[in-house]
Write a protein that holds these residues in place. Structure first.
Motif, PDB file in Angstrom:
ATOM      1  N   PRO A   1       2.900  12.686  -6.130  1.00 36.46           N
ATOM      2  CA  PRO A   1       3.514  11.365  -5.894  1.00 36.46           C
ATOM      3  C   PRO A   1       2.680  10.470  -4.989  1.00 36.46           C
ATOM      4  N   VAL A   2       2.099  11.018  -3.933  1.00 31.09           N
ATOM      5  CA  VAL A   2       1.271  10.200  -3.040  1.00 31.09           C
ATOM      6  C   VAL A   2       0.010   9.743  -3.765  1.00 31.09           C
ATOM      7  N   LEU A   3      -0.573  10.627  -4.590  1.00 35.77           N
ATOM      8  CA  LEU A   3      -1.755  10.218  -5.357  1.00 35.77           C
ATOM      9  C   LEU A   3      -1.419   9.061  -6.287  1.00 35.77           C
ATOM     10  N   ILE A   4      -0.284   9.141  -6.972  1.00 36.20           N
ATOM     11  CA  ILE A   4       0.109   8.066  -7.889  1.00 36.20           C
ATOM     12  C   ILE A   4       0.377   6.779  -7.118  1.00 36.20           C
ATOM     13  N   ALA A   5       1.044   6.900  -5.954  1.00 34.99           N
ATOM     14  CA  ALA A   5       1.277   5.714  -5.124  1.00 34.99           C
ATOM     15  C   ALA A   5      -0.049   5.129  -4.628  1.00 34.99           C
ATOM     16  N   LEU A   6      -0.989   5.980  -4.297  1.00 35.43           N
ATOM     17  CA  LEU A   6      -2.302   5.511  -3.861  1.00 35.43           C
ATOM     18  C   LEU A   6      -3.007   4.756  -4.985  1.00 35.43           C
ATOM     19  N   VAL A   7      -2.905   5.280  -6.185  1.00 35.68           N
ATOM     20  CA  VAL A   7      -3.522   4.613  -7.331  1.00 35.68           C
ATOM     21  C   VAL A   7      -2.901   3.236  -7.535  1.00 35.68           C
ATOM     22  N   TRP A   8      -1.587   3.163  -7.432  1.00 34.27           N
ATOM     23  CA  TRP A   8      -0.912   1.871  -7.575  1.00 34.27           C
ATOM     24  C   TRP A   8      -1.390   0.894  -6.501  1.00 34.27           C
ATOM     25  N   GLN A   9      -1.524   1.398  -5.280  1.00 34.51           N
ATOM     26  CA  GLN A   9      -2.010   0.551  -4.183  1.00 34.51           C
ATOM     27  C   GLN A   9      -3.419   0.067  -4.451  1.00 34.51           C
ATOM     28  N   GLN A  10      -4.293   0.975  -4.894  1.00 39.84           N
ATOM     29  CA  GLN A  10      -5.687   0.614  -5.125  1.00 39.84           C
ATOM     30  C   GLN A  10      -5.851  -0.366  -6.288  1.00 39.84           C
ATOM     31  N   ARG A  11      -5.000  -0.236  -7.290  1.00 32.12           N
ATOM     32  CA  ARG A  11      -5.073  -1.149  -8.437  1.00 32.12           C
ATOM     33  C   ARG A  11      -4.664  -2.565  -8.060  1.00 32.12           C
ATOM     34  N   THR A  12      -3.817  -2.701  -7.032  1.00 31.61           N
ATOM     35  CA  THR A  12      -3.377  -4.025  -6.604  1.00 31.61           C
ATOM     36  C   THR A  12      -4.257  -4.615  -5.511  1.00 31.61           C
ATOM     37  N   GLU A  13      -5.156  -3.770  -4.956  1.00 31.71           N
ATOM     38  CA  GLU A  13      -6.064  -4.260  -3.917  1.00 31.71           C
ATOM     39  C   GLU A  13      -7.140  -5.149  -4.540  1.00 31.71           C
ATOM     40  N   SER A  14      -7.415  -6.245  -3.895  1.00 33.05           N
ATOM     41  CA  SER A  14      -8.469  -7.121  -4.383  1.00 33.05           C
ATOM     42  C   SER A  14      -9.836  -6.493  -4.085  1.00 33.05           C
TER      43      SER A  14
ATOM     44  N   MET B   1      -7.728   4.080   1.706  1.00 36.71           N
ATOM     45  CA  MET B   1      -9.053   4.667   1.717  1.00 36.71           C
ATOM     46  C   MET B   1      -9.855   4.155   2.913  1.00 36.71           C
ATOM     47  N   ALA B   2     -10.977   4.808   3.195  1.00 36.11           N
ATOM     48  CA  ALA B   2     -11.810   4.439   4.342  1.00 36.11           C
ATOM     49  C   ALA B   2     -12.299   3.003   4.201  1.00 36.11           C
ATOM     50  N   GLY B   3     -12.248   2.259   5.303  1.00 30.38           N
ATOM     51  CA  GLY B   3     -12.729   0.886   5.314  1.00 30.38           C
ATOM     52  C   GLY B   3     -11.730  -0.131   4.823  1.00 30.38           C
ATOM     53  N   GLN B   4     -10.517   0.321   4.448  1.00 21.47           N
ATOM     54  CA  GLN B   4      -9.494  -0.604   3.964  1.00 21.47           C
ATOM     55  C   GLN B   4      -8.414  -0.809   5.027  1.00 21.47           C
ATOM     56  N   ILE B   5      -7.720  -1.908   4.925  1.00 23.90           N
ATOM     57  CA  ILE B   5      -6.549  -2.142   5.774  1.00 23.90           C
ATOM     58  C   ILE B   5      -5.386  -1.373   5.161  1.00 23.90           C
ATOM     59  N   GLY B   6      -4.920  -0.373   5.873  1.00 20.50           N
ATOM     60  CA  GLY B   6      -3.902   0.507   5.328  1.00 20.50           C
ATOM     61  C   GLY B   6      -2.505  -0.076   5.360  1.00 20.50           C
ATOM     62  N   HIS B   7      -1.598   0.625   4.679  1.00 23.61           N
ATOM     63  CA  HIS B   7      -0.198   0.234   4.634  1.00 23.61           C
ATOM     64  C   HIS B   7       0.631   1.291   5.356  1.00 23.61           C
ATOM     65  N   GLN B   8       1.517   0.836   6.214  1.00 19.34           N
ATOM     66  CA  GLN B   8       2.283   1.760   7.043  1.00 19.34           C
ATOM     67  C   GLN B   8       3.147   2.682   6.202  1.00 19.34           C
ATOM     68  N   ARG B   9       3.764   2.136   5.157  1.00 19.63           N
ATOM     69  CA  ARG B   9       4.624   2.967   4.312  1.00 19.63           C
ATOM     70  C   ARG B   9       3.824   4.077   3.629  1.00 19.63           C
ATOM     71  N   MET B  10       2.632   3.725   3.191  1.00 19.83           N
ATOM     72  CA  MET B  10       1.774   4.725   2.575  1.00 19.83           C
ATOM     73  C   MET B  10       1.401   5.799   3.589  1.00 19.83           C
ATOM     74  N   GLN B  11       1.080   5.402   4.790  1.00 16.94           N
ATOM     75  CA  GLN B  11       0.721   6.363   5.827  1.00 16.94           C
ATOM     76  C   GLN B  11       1.880   7.304   6.118  1.00 16.94           C
ATOM     77  N   GLN B  12       3.087   6.741   6.218  1.00 20.10           N
ATOM     78  CA  GLN B  12       4.260   7.577   6.472  1.00 20.10           C
ATOM     79  C   GLN B  12       4.508   8.550   5.326  1.00 20.10           C
ATOM     80  N   ALA B  13       4.314   8.075   4.082  1.00 26.70           N
ATOM     81  CA  ALA B  13       4.491   8.955   2.929  1.00 26.70           C
ATOM     82  C   ALA B  13       3.466  10.090   2.955  1.00 26.70           C
TER      83      ALA B  13
END
Length: 590
Positions: free
Chosen positions: A298-311, A369-381
Motif C-alpha cells: 500500500p505505501v509503494l502504491i501511494a508513493l507511486v501516486w504521489q510521484q506521478r502527481t509531482e511536477s 524520495m531523496a531531494g523532494q519536499i515530502g508529505h507528512q501523511r506519507m511519512q506517517q503512513a
C-alpha cells in the motif's frame, strides 16, 4: 533513579551523535553516487561478506539436506560423472553446474566463494537500482541490512536454488530497471537479464517468476508506448539468453545419451504424481503473506501516486509497480505448483521485498524520495507500515515457534492471522504513546533498531557458521572420522535414507545414482535400482537407518514392499557393523 536517567541521557546523546555521523556519511555518498565511488561498493560488499559467514561450506561442513545434495552432485560432476546417469535429482542442471564450477575451483569452499561473489554482485546491483529511483544511501543500506537479517535468521541455508535465484535476481533487476528507464532498447542492458533468465530456467523453472514479471510488464509497457520494435527486441533477447544456456546443455546430454533422463527429472516428473501434494494457490499466497511483503505494497502504491502527481518526475513509477505486481503474482503461482509450504520457497519474493523496503524507509524518513519536499501523511503512513511489519515478523517468532518444516494450511493461516492482529494492537499502542509524548523524537527508536540490526548482522552469521552444519552428534562424528581414516577419496560409500550431509563431511562419492529419493515416487521401483547399484559398485561403507532396518526386517512395517525388504536383506547379507560402538556403520564383509 538519577543514575539511570543520566545513563539514558548519555545513550540518547550517543545515538544522536551517531545519527549526525550517518547523515554526514550519507551526504558524502549522495554527492558521489556513482559506480566509481569505492565506498558505495564497500558497504554492500561488507553486508554480503557478513551474510555468507554462516554458510557451513566455508568451514568444510555440510549445509542443509538439499544444499548438501547439490554440493555432492556438483562434486561428482566436477570429478567426471555424468548428470542424470551417475547422479540424479529432480532439479534442472544449472544448480549442479554452478556447484561443479565452484568445486573445481576450490573444493566445497569454492562453492561458497562462487555464491559469495554472486551475492556481492547482486547487493551492489541492488544499491544502484535503488539509486536510480531516488532512494537515499542510508535508506538503501538500512533496508538491505534489515531484510538480510530476516533472511539470515529465518531462511538461509546456503547453496539452495532459491539462494542463487536471489543473487541472480538482484543482478538482473538492475538491468531490467535500466531498460525501464531508457528511452530506447539497448542490447547491452538486455544481455545479462536474458542470460540469467536462461540460467534460472535451467536451474528450476518455478524460480523464474521475477524474470517473467519483468519481461511481461516491460513488453506490455512498451506496446502501450507504441515502442513495437523495442518490445520485439526484448522478446528476442529473452529467447537468445535462454538458448545460450540451453543449447550447450542439450549438446552435453545428447552426447552422453541422457537427453530423455534430463527432460524427465528436470520437468516431466512434475507433471505426474511422483512429487508434491497437488496444486494450491493458497500455499503460494500464504508463503507471500509470511514474508510481510503485502504490508509494504500500500505505501509503494501511494508513493507511486504521489510521484506521478509531482511536477518534474520523469521516472515510470507505474511501470515499476506493474513489474513488481506481475512478479509477485507469478511467484504465487510458481510456489503453488507442488503444494508444499516449505519456508525457503518464499525467497522467490525477496527480490521485490528488498527493493520495496528501502523505498518505504525513505518515505518514513522524509515523506518522499531523496531531494523532494515530502508529505507528512506519507511519512506517517511509512512509519506505521514499518511498525506493522516489525511487529508482524516478530509475532510469528514470539507467539509461535518458527519451524523450517511444513505446516498444514489451516495452522499456518491461523498463525499469520494472530500475528497480524497482535501487530495491529501493538502498533496502535505505540502510535498512541508516540502521539501523546512531547518530544516525538523518532531518531532514538530508529537508531536503536539500526544498532540492534547491525549487531545481529555481525554476530548471527558467524555464530551460525561456527555451529551449524556439524555432524548431528558424537556418534555421527565418529562415523565420519572412521570413514575418512579408512577409505580414500575415490572409494564409494552409501547413506541409507536422505542424509546427503555425510557425503560432504566425508567427501566420498555415493554408490548409487538415486541418493535422494525417499520423498519421490517415480514410475519405477527405486529400491530395486538402488540394490542393483549397490551390488555392482560394492561401497566400502554403508550408514544405515538401524531402527527402520530392524522394523522392516522384523516384519513390523506393513507398508514395506518386496524391493524394500530385498534392499535391507542385501545389506545384512553383504555387510556387517564395523564395531559395537558404531552399530549404524556397516562395512563390506571380507
Amino acid at each position: 533513579m538519577t543514575k539511570l536517567t543520566q545513563r539514558w541521557q548519555q545513550v540518547s546523546q550517543y545515538l544522536a551523535d551517531g545519527r549526525d555521523t550517518l547523515l554526514a556519511v550519507e551526504t558524502a555518498l549522495q554527492q558521489k553516487d556513482n559506480c566509481g565511488n569505492w565506498l558505495s561498493w564497500l558497504l554492500p560488499s561488507l553486508l554480503g561478506l557478513l551474510f555468507v559467514l554462516q554458510n557451513p561450506l566455508l568451514y568444510g561442513m555440510a549445509p542443509a539436506y538439499d544444499a548438501s545434495l547439490f554440493a555432492t552432485m556438483g562434486k561428482m560432476w566436477a570429478d567426471g560423472g555424468v548428470l542424470y546417469r551417475d547422479m540424479i535429482d529432480i532439479k534442472g542442471p544449472v544448480i549442479f553446474l554452478l556447484d561443479a564450477i565452484g568445486y573445481a575451483a576450490g573444493g566445497f569452499q569454492g562453492i561458497w566463494l562462487l555464491e559469495t561473489i554472486l551475492l556481492i554482485w547482486g547487493l551492489n546491483a541492488l544499491y544502484r537500482t535503488l539509486a536510480l529511483w531516488g532512494v537515499a544511501p542510508l535508506s538503501r543500506l538500512a533496508g538491505m541490512l534489515a531484510w538480510l537479517c530476516l533472511y539470515a535468521y529465518r531462511y538461509y541455508y546456503g547453496n539452495m536454488t532459491e539462494d542463487y535465484t536471489f543473487c541472480l535476481g538482484l543482478i538482473a533487476q538492475y538491468y531490467f530497471v535500466r531498460m525501464l528507464l531508457a528511452v530506447h532498447f539497448r542490447w547491452q542492458d538486455a544481455l545479462i537479464p536474458a542470460f540469467t533468465f536462461g540460467l534460472i530456467a535451467m536451474l528450476r523453472m518455478n524460480n523464474a517468476a521475477m524474470w517473467c514479471g519483468y519481461y511481461f510488464a516491460l513488453f506490455v509497457y512498451w506496446l502501450w508506448q507504441r515502442r513495437w520494435q523495442d518490445a520485439v527486441k526484448l522478446t528476442i533477447s529473452g529467447i537468445v539468453g535462454l538458448m545460450i544456456v540451453v543449447l550447450p546443455l542439450l549438446a552435453y546430454f545428447i552426447w552422453h545419451g541422457v537427453l530423455k533422463d534430463f527432460w524427465f527429472y528436470s520437468f516431466g516428473i512434475f507433471f505426474g504424481n511422483s512429487y508434491g501434494n497437488g496444486h494450491s494457490l493458497m500455499v503460494g499466497f500464504l508463503g507471500l503473506a509470511r514474508t510481510g511483503l503485502l504490508l509494504l505494497l500500500p505505501v509503494l502504491i501511494a508513493l507511486v501516486w504521489q510521484q506521478r502527481t509531482e511536477s518534474g518526475t520523469q521516472r515510470p513509477w507505474g511501470a515499476l509497480v506493474a513489474t513488481q505486481l506481475a512478479g509477485i503474482i507469478m511467484g504465487i503461482v510458481a510456489n503453488s505448483v507442488s503444494g508444499h509450504t516449505y519456508e525457503h520457497y518464499e525467497i522467490l519474493f525477496f527480490t521485490s521485498a528488498i527493493l520495496i523496503l528501502p523505498m518505504v524507509i525513505q518515505v518514513a524518513r522524509s515523506g518522499g524520495m531523496a531531494g523532494q519536499i515530502g508529505h507528512q501523511r506519507m511519512q506517517q503512513a511509512g512509519i506505521v507500515t514499518l511498525l506493522l511489519l516489525v511487529g508482524y515478523i516478530l509475532a510469528q517468532h514470539i507467539i509461535f515457534t518458527w519451524s523450517r518444516f511444513e505446516s498444514p494450511i489451516p495452522k499456518l493461516s491461523h498463525e499469520l492471522t494472530v500475528s497480524l492482529a497482535a501487530s495491529i494492537i501493538v502498533t496502535m499502542v505505540v502510535v498512541g504513546g508516540w502521539l501523546m509524548s512531547r518530544g516525538r523524537q523518532l531518531y532514538l527508536p530508529a537508531m536503536s533498531l539500526l544498532v540492534v540490526l547491525s549487531v545481529l548482522m555481525l554476530v548471527l552469521p558467524l555464530e551460525r557458521g561456527l555451529i551449524k552444519g556439524r555432524p548431528f552428534d558424537d556418534v555421527s562424528a565418529q562415523m565420519v572420522n572412521y570413514i575418512k581414516a579408512n577409505s580414500s577419496y575415490n572409494d564409494l560409500i552409501w547413506v541409507d535414507g536422505v542424509v546427503p550431509q555425510y557425503y560432504v563431511w566425508t567427501e566420498r562419492r555415493p554408490a548409487s545414482s538415486y541418493l535422494f529419493f525417499d520423498n519421490v515416487t517415480p514410475p519405477y521401483d527405486v529400491r530395486t535400482r538402488m540394490v542393483d547399484d549397490l551390488k555392482r559398485n560394492k561401497p566400502k561403507f554403508i550408514i544405515v537407518k538401524l531402527t527402520r532396518m530392524e522394523t522392516v526386517m522384523g516384519g513390523k512395517d506393513k507398508d514395506s514392499t518386496p524391493s524394500f525388504i530385498n534392499y535391507y536383506r542385501y545389506i545384512t547379507e553383504a555387510y556387517q557393523p564395523v564395531s559395537a560402538d558404531l552399530p549404524r556403520l556397516y562395512q563390506l564383509k571380507p
